[in-house]
Design an enzyme around this catalytic site. Structure first.
Site, short mmCIF file in Angstrom:
data_model
loop_
_atom_site.label_atom_id
_atom_site.label_comp_id
_atom_site.label_asym_id
_atom_site.label_seq_id
_atom_site.Cartn_x
_atom_site.Cartn_y
_atom_site.Cartn_z
N ASP A 8 0.78 -1.06 0.11
CA ASP A 8 -0.04 -0.09 -0.15
C ASP A 8 0.76 1.28 0.09
O ASP A 8 0.50 2.22 0.63
CB ASP A 8 -0.94 0.09 1.10
CG ASP A 8 -1.95 -1.02 1.34
OD1 ASP A 8 -1.96 -1.76 0.21
OD2 ASP A 8 -2.73 -1.27 2.40
N ASP A 46 -4.79 -0.66 -1.70
CA ASP A 46 -6.15 -0.41 -1.18
C ASP A 46 -6.83 0.18 -2.13
O ASP A 46 -6.56 1.03 -2.79
CB ASP A 46 -6.06 0.46 0.09
CG ASP A 46 -6.55 -0.02 1.56
OD1 ASP A 46 -6.39 -1.30 1.50
OD2 ASP A 46 -6.53 0.73 2.41
N HIS A 48 -10.92 0.87 -2.56
CA HIS A 48 -12.08 0.97 -1.81
C HIS A 48 -13.32 1.71 -2.59
O HIS A 48 -12.90 2.82 -3.17
CB HIS A 48 -11.97 1.83 -0.49
CG HIS A 48 -11.33 1.12 0.57
ND1 HIS A 48 -11.33 -0.18 0.96
CD2 HIS A 48 -10.41 1.71 1.31
CE1 HIS A 48 -10.47 -0.33 1.91
NE2 HIS A 48 -9.87 0.65 2.08
N HIS A 81 -10.45 7.24 2.07
CA HIS A 81 -9.27 7.25 1.40
C HIS A 81 -9.26 5.84 0.29
O HIS A 81 -9.98 4.92 0.25
CB HIS A 81 -8.18 6.85 2.53
CG HIS A 81 -8.17 5.31 3.23
ND1 HIS A 81 -9.21 5.21 4.17
CD2 HIS A 81 -7.60 4.23 2.90
CE1 HIS A 81 -9.22 3.89 4.54
NE2 HIS A 81 -8.31 3.25 3.70
N LYS A 106 -7.15 -4.89 -2.56
CA LYS A 106 -7.99 -5.27 -1.37
C LYS A 106 -8.95 -4.10 -0.82
O LYS A 106 -8.86 -3.06 -1.33
CB LYS A 106 -7.04 -5.80 -0.23
CG LYS A 106 -5.97 -4.47 0.15
CD LYS A 106 -5.12 -5.16 1.22
CE LYS A 106 -4.21 -3.93 1.45
NZ LYS A 106 -4.69 -3.08 2.23
N CYS A 151 -1.90 -2.67 7.89
CA CYS A 151 -1.95 -3.60 6.38
C CYS A 151 -0.46 -4.29 6.40
O CYS A 151 -0.75 -5.70 5.71
CB CYS A 151 -2.07 -2.78 5.34
SG CYS A 151 -3.88 -1.91 5.61
#
Length: 202
Positions: A8, A46, A48, A81, A106, A151
């Site tokens: 990340d 990441d 999202h 974020h 993820k 993470c």
């Protein structure tokens, strides 16, 4: 075979980002140098959706960093974020991404958070990372990236459970909360992981 796993290294986790990790940008030169020492480099990201349940903005009367319970799991509520396709979700421009062979995303399920690069937080769904690595003949994993106590550490602990020999480069990560990272380091050592300094390698 050994592989480097970069966790990340995204703009939103850098100083000035939506969920900035103090000093997150300081490890970029070391992460870049580390890549030269490995035949296989992979990264997590990441990724999202805007309606992700871990975002405080998606909960009535909740603030950033409050905790709540979602489907039986305690959840820290984060600032918005790393929303898919935004600049904040991109890797930092100074990080060398040319040697990254595969990226595992993820946190894509709005209903559950995913700290680890291997599983969501309930361990219900796998990202496919284990199968990918084992298909490549990887037996040893080396971790760096952000954020150390979330993470990075969750990925390290899952990697140990998946049967890999695991090393965390503790000088190639940064934490939101150093005390929390110290607790995670204790868990990692107890589970059989190793802590090393990347500076000694490069």
């Amino acid at each position: 075979m050994k592989a480097l796993v970069i966790i990340d290294m995204q703009n939103d986790f850098m100083p000035g980002g939506a969920l900035a990790v103090p000093g997150g940008d300081q490890i970029i030169p070391l992460v870049n140098k580390l890549q030269e020492k490995f035949d296989l480099v992979i990264a997590t990201q990441d990724w999202h959706p805007e309606n992700h349940s871990s975002f405080a903005d998606n909960h009535h009367d909740k603030e950033n960093f409050d905790t709540t319970v979602i489907d039986g799991l305690e959840q820290t509520l984060w600032p918005v974020h790393c929303v898919q396709t935004t600049d904040g979700a991109d890797f930092h421009p100074h990080m060398n991404a040319a040697r990254i062979e595969a990226i595992f995303r993820k946190g894509t399920d709005p209903a559950i958070d995913s700290y680890s690069g291997f599983y969501d937080n309930a361990h219900k769904k796998a990202t496919g990372l284990t199968g990918y690595l084992k298909g490549k003949g990887v037996t040893s994993l080396y971790f760096c990236g952000l954020a150390a106590e979330y993470c990075v550490s969750f990925s390290v602990l899952d990697a140990i459970e998946e049967g890999f020999k695991v090393t965390l480069y503790e000088d190639a990560t940064r934490a939101l909360d150093e005390a929390a990272f110290e607790k995670m380091k204790t868990q990692i050592i107890e589970k059989g992981g190793r802590l090393k300094l990347a500076g000694e390698l490069v």
